[in-house]
Design an enzyme around this catalytic site. Sequence first.
Site, PDB file in Angstrom:
ATOM      1  N   ASP A   1      -3.786 -33.917   3.518  1.00 45.35           N
ATOM      2  CA  ASP A   1      -4.730 -34.459   2.461  1.00 45.35           C
ATOM      3  C   ASP A   1      -4.030 -35.348   1.231  1.00 45.35           C
ATOM      4  O   ASP A   1      -2.813 -35.056   1.331  1.00 45.35           O
ATOM      5  CB  ASP A   1      -5.646 -33.309   1.661  1.00 45.35           C
ATOM      6  CG  ASP A   1      -6.605 -32.776   2.558  1.00 45.35           C
ATOM      7  OD1 ASP A   1      -7.137 -33.553   3.692  1.00 45.35           O
ATOM      8  OD2 ASP A   1      -7.039 -31.716   2.215  1.00 45.35           O
TER       9      ASP A   1
ATOM     10  N   GLU B   1      -2.139 -30.705   8.358  1.00 49.97           N
ATOM     11  CA  GLU B   1      -2.681 -29.678   7.061  1.00 49.97           C
ATOM     12  C   GLU B   1      -3.774 -28.948   7.669  1.00 49.97           C
ATOM     13  O   GLU B   1      -3.698 -27.576   7.423  1.00 49.97           O
ATOM     14  CB  GLU B   1      -2.480 -30.342   5.752  1.00 49.97           C
ATOM     15  CG  GLU B   1      -3.187 -29.414   4.698  1.00 49.97           C
ATOM     16  CD  GLU B   1      -3.591 -29.773   3.568  1.00 49.97           C
ATOM     17  OE1 GLU B   1      -3.221 -31.192   3.145  1.00 49.97           O
ATOM     18  OE2 GLU B   1      -3.976 -29.282   2.368  1.00 49.97           O
TER      19      GLU B   1
ATOM     20  N   TYR C   1       0.976  -1.294   0.023  1.00 48.12           N
ATOM     21  CA  TYR C   1       0.024  -0.085   0.063  1.00 48.12           C
ATOM     22  C   TYR C   1       0.729   1.242   0.114  1.00 48.12           C
ATOM     23  O   TYR C   1       0.532   2.253  -0.451  1.00 48.12           O
ATOM     24  CB  TYR C   1      -0.904   0.101   1.082  1.00 48.12           C
ATOM     25  CG  TYR C   1      -1.873  -0.962   0.931  1.00 48.12           C
ATOM     26  CD1 TYR C   1      -3.068  -0.711  -0.058  1.00 48.12           C
ATOM     27  CD2 TYR C   1      -2.661  -1.915   1.969  1.00 48.12           C
ATOM     28  CE1 TYR C   1      -4.048  -1.412  -0.276  1.00 48.12           C
ATOM     29  CE2 TYR C   1      -3.513  -2.846   1.689  1.00 48.12           C
ATOM     30  CZ  TYR C   1      -4.391  -2.399   0.488  1.00 48.12           C
ATOM     31  OH  TYR C   1      -5.388  -3.365   0.276  1.00 48.12           O
TER      32      TYR C   1
END
Lengths: 368, 631
Positions: free
Chosen positions: A253, A201, A102
């Site tokens: 996963d 995870e 920014y």
Amino acid sequence: MTQIEVTKGNKIAKDRLWNIAGMIYDQMKEGHIPYLEVSSRTKNNIVLSKHHKVWKYGDDMVTRSAKDLGGATSILRSLYTIEFIGDMIRSGKSSTLREMYYISEGWGKAKFPTQDESNRLAEDLEIITTSLREDFKLRPEEDGARVIGDLTLMEKNRKGEIKKINCKDDVGDSGYGIPYNVEEEKVKFKSINAKLIIAIETGGMFDRLVENGFDESHKALLVHLKGQPARSTRRFIKRLHGFSKLPVVLFTDGDPWSYRIYASVAYGAIKTAHISEYLATPSAQYLGITPSDIVNYDLPSDGLSDNDINALKSELTDPRFTSDRWKEEIKLQLKLKKKSEQQALAKYGLDFVTDTYLPEKLSEMSII
Amino acid sequence: MLNGGNLLDVPYAQKMAESQKEISISDFFAKNRQILGFDNPSKAMLVSVKEAVDNSLDACEEAGILPVITVKVQKADDRDKFKVTVRDNGPGIVKHQIPNVFGRLLYGSRFHAIRQSRGQQGIGISSVVLYSQLTTGKTTSVISKIGEDYPCIRMEIQINTKTNRPQIISSEVILWDQSHGTEFSCEIEGRYQKNKKQTVYEYLRSTAIVNPHVDIHFEDPDGEKFHFQKVVDKMPESAKESKPHPHGTELGVLKNMLQYTEAKKITSFLTNEFTRISPRGAHDIIEKAGIKDSVIPKKMTLENIQTMYSVLQDMKFMSPPTDCLSPIGDRLIRKGLRKEIDSKFAYTVTREPKVFRGTPFQVEAGIVYGGELPPGETVQILRFANRVPLLYQQGGCVMTHAIERINWRPYGLEQRGGKGIPAGPAVILVHIASTNVPFTSESKEAVADVDEIIDECTRALMDCGRRIRSHINKKKKLKKVSEKYTLIKEILPEIASKSSGILDRPQLPLDEVITKIMNVHVIDSGIHFHEVGEGDEKQLLTEVTIRVQNYTQKEKKFKMAVKVPNTLIQGVYPEKYIIKQGVIEWDVGPLLPARSLHLGFTLVGLDKDEYEEVEVYYSKLTGEVIGADPM
């Protein structure tokens, strides 16, 4: 007035950044078109460091030359960033990467079009200076992940006080939050009473293991990765492993994206290969979910998307996945055309993961 | 512009009447209306307007009048029925010829003349009358006035399909607000489509593009009004009439010619009625055909006609003269395109006349690019034959085939597989002018694949393609240059000031770095048009300036050249130049690094927009050059 703390790391970083500006100045003084050289950050330019056992950038370099508008703009951005970092070090401030993005609003033509660009530039400066962005007083906005288990550490808080924290008794159900800076000056490990470190995870599975008391029943230190782990999380695991010498396993996963999470923890990420030796834990092992698990445990699954298939194929040519075991598993998954989530284990009840799956897998891996 | 009152003292129509001959026909066409293009209601609408407008334009031009055409399509009382009105400011038609011109198929002056014209055969307008009669049962109204001092006639007519004779239903003298002209109106079964490709609107717009001297007003059935304004006040040069060439004459036509000739001998028939047959050639022909010269042409046997016909086909003759063609001219096509299509770039080319089978023809092509044209779509093709837009059967036309067989990709347009109609922000125009356009059918919607024509079209289109390519390249290069300007004018000085600021060291001079970064010669040009003086003293001046910038590290000496049109050139600078064969050539330099110099000249007597793009060439200049091509 408080004393502005300039660490040794800050000072070295500043000197090195100033060298970059000096290089550009000198190039122009001699009438050359200014340029910067940075390691090429692609899968084709990572090589295994024999010394550190992690993947680092190779010798391919990318030149940003002021010959064209893109290169010139990138050099100007680097100079603005260097100036900004210098100001922060001088004034004892720090900023998040997002804040820097920014702040670049006021940099005219050097403004970053996206935050990805500003993040990448900060990483480029790390590569050129071989300093860490923490030394640049830049930090990520994401907090580190959570830890639960019998670990005692000393943390120096924002007021400069040292707090002793036990990650089992002194924390709530959400655990100890890993700060963005986990270096020695901030976090010191005192003692650990565990047999292994499990990095998980998803939050759902982390909470499941906590609720089922797996940390106590199996003397495990649980670390929540929160998807692709932040640098501080990886650094935390690396330091903790160095401190405790305990085995580290990853429980994710069963899809190509999770394998990349494992690779970034164990071998280093392609994006941050310049600091792999700080972040990677080469002895970390992958526990599951493996494609074989999908078959062996007959897990509920989803079909692979085109993106999944492309990611798997790309992993077949990724130097981090060249072991026979990974090649077999990836090929099996491409054949199955299936993927499963960690929580698919709930098919067999909420306790299945802690009572059956993890003990079975861990003993297979000769960890328990 | 002509004014009916004085120049039409002897009304032109009376002269035309002398050449309006009768041709035998059958009621064949009444039963085969699709042959004439009346296949479906929307097409019938278009064809009706087209025939009437073509007629008006031909008549105006023949009489030397700048055409002002008003077209009105209105809903009639019955469903699916429309009233079509076309009014012109042409020479009008003498009273006794009105029924013949509108009420008899195959009647007109143009059938016998070998000359480029819109209609080419007298089938056109009478077929509309017939169609109107067959679909609505209504009569056709014709208003005509041939000059200030002549009465204006209003006539209602019909056609007797059995006898091909016009029937006058009523005839009266009325008052009219024009001094001369014709108004044709009939009611037809049709459909009016808005926002479609093959519409009355599109036809009129296309007509306006290739006829920039024509002013067209149009009112559609919703009452919406359009005005296609003329952009030039000059008539196209009128095409000369010419006799047929032996190779361009069909057997049937030969028979007809023998019937109508006034020649008493075969040799005089051959030399008088054809072009390029000399008396010696005529003797050779009858000798080879084994015909006696004493045979009266009207009484020649069919067998003899056939023999003579094949002799004529086999013999060699000089090519026919080509001055009977009237091309639009590349400049006028460009004006027309510019006026109707909002684009950034336009290029047009007029090829030299060529001949196929004894018939002269000439191809013109144009391309417009950029601007508001949609970038991803197939380019629009505008086809014209003798200044008449062709809106149907695009796929079966030689002009389309020529476009399809060119690989447009090297020219910067997209084209799947390097074949077919290309895509991109462009419109391609092709015009074929000929004394006898070889249409694929009677409805004259597509031109046949004649080798000579497809070759000419291809050449013209490739020329356009090359221009588009250099335009696109120029644009790309200029974009690169403008990026580099940003780089050296904004980014680089800031890199210098930032780095010296961070290090607290003195500011750096940047000239050397800048020439290294640019490493290019930039040539840009400007055209400035203005008028000076009043009345007879008025001068049209087109000032051209060229700036050459040397952004390399070396001092340069080289040659520059600019193509100039055939007009008075003055004020050429700097001094070291020569003008030859439409080119100004300068010896330029020495030009130091990071310096620029100016060249220029003034063209006198050209209209605004007549000189639109400065074509700059260079030689003996090494390194990258932007804004000019090598000589």
